[in-house]
Write a protein that holds these residues in place. Sequence first.
Motif, PDB file in Angstrom:
ATOM      1  N   TRP A 358      80.127  16.553  -2.140  1.00  0.00           N
ATOM      2  CA  TRP A 358      79.861  16.433  -0.701  1.00  0.00           C
ATOM      3  C   TRP A 358      81.151  16.255   0.079  1.00  0.00           C
ATOM      4  CZ3 TRP A 358      79.415  11.557   2.429  1.00  0.00           C
ATOM      5  CH2 TRP A 358      80.046  10.470   1.820  1.00  0.00           C
ATOM      6  N   ASP A 359      82.249  15.966  -0.608  1.00  0.00           N
ATOM      7  CA  ASP A 359      83.556  15.809   0.030  1.00  0.00           C
ATOM      8  C   ASP A 359      83.853  17.002   0.946  1.00  0.00           C
ATOM      9  OD1 ASP A 359      83.338  14.297  -2.343  1.00  0.00           O
ATOM     10  OD2 ASP A 359      85.498  14.214  -2.633  1.00  0.00           O
ATOM     11  N   LYS A 601      82.464  -0.001  -1.926  1.00  0.00           N
ATOM     12  CA  LYS A 601      83.490   0.916  -2.435  1.00  0.00           C
ATOM     13  C   LYS A 601      84.132   1.731  -1.302  1.00  0.00           C
ATOM     14  CE  LYS A 601      84.048   4.690  -5.775  1.00  0.00           C
ATOM     15  NZ  LYS A 601      83.367   5.698  -6.580  1.00  0.00           N
ATOM     16  N   GLN A 602      83.289   2.238  -0.401  1.00  0.00           N
ATOM     17  CA  GLN A 602      83.779   3.151   0.635  1.00  0.00           C
ATOM     18  C   GLN A 602      82.806   3.102   1.811  1.00  0.00           C
ATOM     19  OE1 GLN A 602      82.604   6.119  -2.440  1.00  0.00           O
ATOM     20  NE2 GLN A 602      82.766   7.550  -0.727  1.00  0.00           N
TER      21      GLN A 602
HETATM   22  C1  BGC Z   1      83.320   8.842  -4.455  1.00  0.00           C
HETATM   23  C2  BGC Z   1      82.400   9.965  -4.022  1.00  0.00           C
HETATM   24  C3  BGC Z   1      83.168  11.275  -4.090  1.00  0.00           C
HETATM   25  C4  BGC Z   1      83.792  11.480  -5.466  1.00  0.00           C
HETATM   26  C5  BGC Z   1      84.683  12.703  -5.507  1.00  0.00           C
HETATM   27  C6  BGC Z   1      83.863   9.140  -5.838  1.00  0.00           C
HETATM   28  O1  BGC Z   1      84.745   8.132  -6.240  1.00  0.00           O
HETATM   29  O2  BGC Z   1      82.616   7.617  -4.490  1.00  0.00           O
HETATM   30  O3  BGC Z   1      81.950   9.724  -2.710  1.00  0.00           O
HETATM   31  O4  BGC Z   1      82.311  12.325  -3.811  1.00  0.00           O
HETATM   32  O5  BGC Z   1      84.588  10.359  -5.792  1.00  0.00           O
HETATM   33  O6  BGC Z   1      85.753  12.587  -4.609  1.00  0.00           O
END
Ligand code: BGC
Length: 767
Positions: A358-359, A601-602
């Motif tokens: 989804w990035d 986390k984010q």
């Molecule tokens: C993040 C995800 C992301 C993935 C790839 C993960 O660490 O939590 O949101 O899609 O990394 O970048």
Amino acid sequence: MNKDYIIPNEWSIVEEGFHIENITASESIFSIGNGAMGQRANFEETFSGETFQGSYVGGVYYPDKTRVGWWKNGYPEYFAKVLNAPNWIGINVNINGKALDLNTCKVSEFKRELNMKDGVLYRSFIAELPEGDQIKVNATRFLSLDFDEAGAIEYSVTPINFTGEIEFIPYIDAGIMNEDTNYDEFFWEILQIQEEKNEAYILSKTLKTEFHVCTGMQITFALNNHFITLDKEVEKSEKRIAFKYKSKVKQGDTFTIYKYGGYVQSMNHANEELISESKKVLQKAKEIGFDDLIQKQKDAWEKIWATSDIIIEGDIKAQQAIRFNIFQLNQTYSGEDSRLNIGPKGFTGEKYGGSTYWDTEAYCIPFYMSTKDKSVAKNLLLYRYNQLDRAIENAGKLGFKNGAALYPMVTMNGEECHNEWEITFEEIHRNGAMLYAIYNYVNYTGDFQYIPEFGMEVMVAISRFWQQRATFSKVKDQYVILGVTGPNEYENNVNNNFYTNYLAKWCMEYTLKNLDILQEEYHDDFKRIVAKTNLNQLELDQWKEVSEKMYFSYSKEHNVYLQQDGFLDKELIPVSNLPRSERPINQKWSWDRILRSVYIKQADVLQGLYFFENNFETKTIEEHFDFYEPFTVHESSLSPCVHSILACKIDRLEKAYELYLRTARLDLDDYNHEVHEGLHITSMAGTWLSIVQGFGGMRNFDNKLSFAPQIPKKWKSYSFKINYRGAILKMYKDHEGNKFTNESEAPVDILVHGKKVTVSPNELVTL
Ligand code: BGC
């Protein structure tokens, strides 16, 4: 890795001195790519020390058998992996019969430079072999943007203290393994090795997926800049071909090998024509010649920089970092091929399998949309449009019906290939990002036509999914979404994740709104879509009902939407109380402790407020930021950028700058101690966003382009360009004010801090 060894420079990434402990980190940082292929910055000559050899071909992957402890129904059978491809850059060097190997030599004056202005990698050093022979080496390498199946190397050796024999052994090695195979298997079958004159080709195919790739090389030589011909010896084995060329070289003379090489693959040519196509490509490269090819490379990069450069005055490290981010994004995706996408590590490593996340939709599309022609972002949308059937199949496997689609969390060809239950089955918010990207594209480019032509089919399928995924709660008399994982992966199987519920509601509303527009204004398309998707009124009523009655957990005490049900039961201890020694928690704590903790986390709730900022008061954003950011550990590279943008929005410039630095120099300063695995390509788009949407305050809501520029104290000025609906607008900001210029033919209306300003063509507007 030894931090802080990259020398600040405006246009280049520079390393001076030979730091053997940094080899694998530098191999990532100095990576090169051209959208169609890419490679880590491995040495051409033999290196017996620790190294991570990596060269990758866009779109070529292998379905590696899944490895899980406890199988769950619905798991995919495989995890797609970008394939480490045959190595064509190798040139072994023997000096008076002894191998040049920097691991065993005395090395001085070692320098690497990745010139981002020109897209060229340079390396030079002096090596003293154990026997005492000293040589000076200069190597220049690039992957052509103009001819994206070709790369070129110029490798020169000058004896410093002897006259003797130098042997070059250029080779192609197809005996390559992935670093991250699940079962230590070899993924390639070698079909044919062919050589003639100074050319060699290895035709190989990937097992199972049957991608055919021809790796080629073509060699020429010069002595003191004059072309010479040399006889060769051929060394051929099952998976490798090498040519050996020897020459007597006088002290002070420079002996140079030119190697043109690269990949030609079956996504672009018929299998049986791959060798002849590869020949053509390399022949052409040779005809153009190294110097002219390099000139073309510089010209091509000049064009890219003309619309995408960001200039920061007064902070050389920030300048270097933003260019590095922009450079790497352009090396990873050039936008011409809708079958390709942007892996979180691009072509710089194997983690995340080189697959699409989804990035792309949530972070990368705005960058490509604003710095390139709109066709580039459109190609990224078409990638998902073309995978819609697979997304419908994927949802079907999980029990959804009637054309509902669940896009995969991780994919190469549209099939899900991730197999941690909490992410595969639960991190369903990714589905909303697909639709948000369509909105973002149409909103920014004004290309509404995309919706009737392609977008609506995707929108219908995604809305169907959300309606079926929601559950009616009798107790609440509202719809709830149960058992999900939000963007915060430090918490699983939660109910009513704010971000997911909000996105689900918005997706259905946005689809309904656009269906009305199609019904009114795009009759034929509307009819075609209704027929193709079997859409009926009952379904539309259900979407309306679910979106209107979506439940959100809210805390009156804190004035915030809760990340999920029960969030306030946690111990609310801010990150500032966590000892440094316990971070990053994903390396220091047990998983169960992480799951129970409050740490995020984010961006999660804040990701929602960022996407839908226009639907919330600034005060509301401030309250949420103040509540959630203190619990956020930013252990995903995607986190600091969103927080930096929101911090600008609520006038916390210092905080914004602190978070900006974290995103911009994440890899150059190896914040997360993992740069040796590859670069964080997708979060680099977040760095760009932190400047343009963060400090620049650029927004585009309701057909209005607006700016709210601010400038960090440390910077003297900064400027960026955006391509807005065909007009190239430049924004310049210093401590005195802002300036706008418009390099297009027509005037553009913008809002600056809420005031309307018209920027006429070729006029400088100073505010
Ligand atoms: C993040 C995800 C992301 C993935 C790839 C993960 O660490 O939590 O949101 O899609 O990394 O970048």
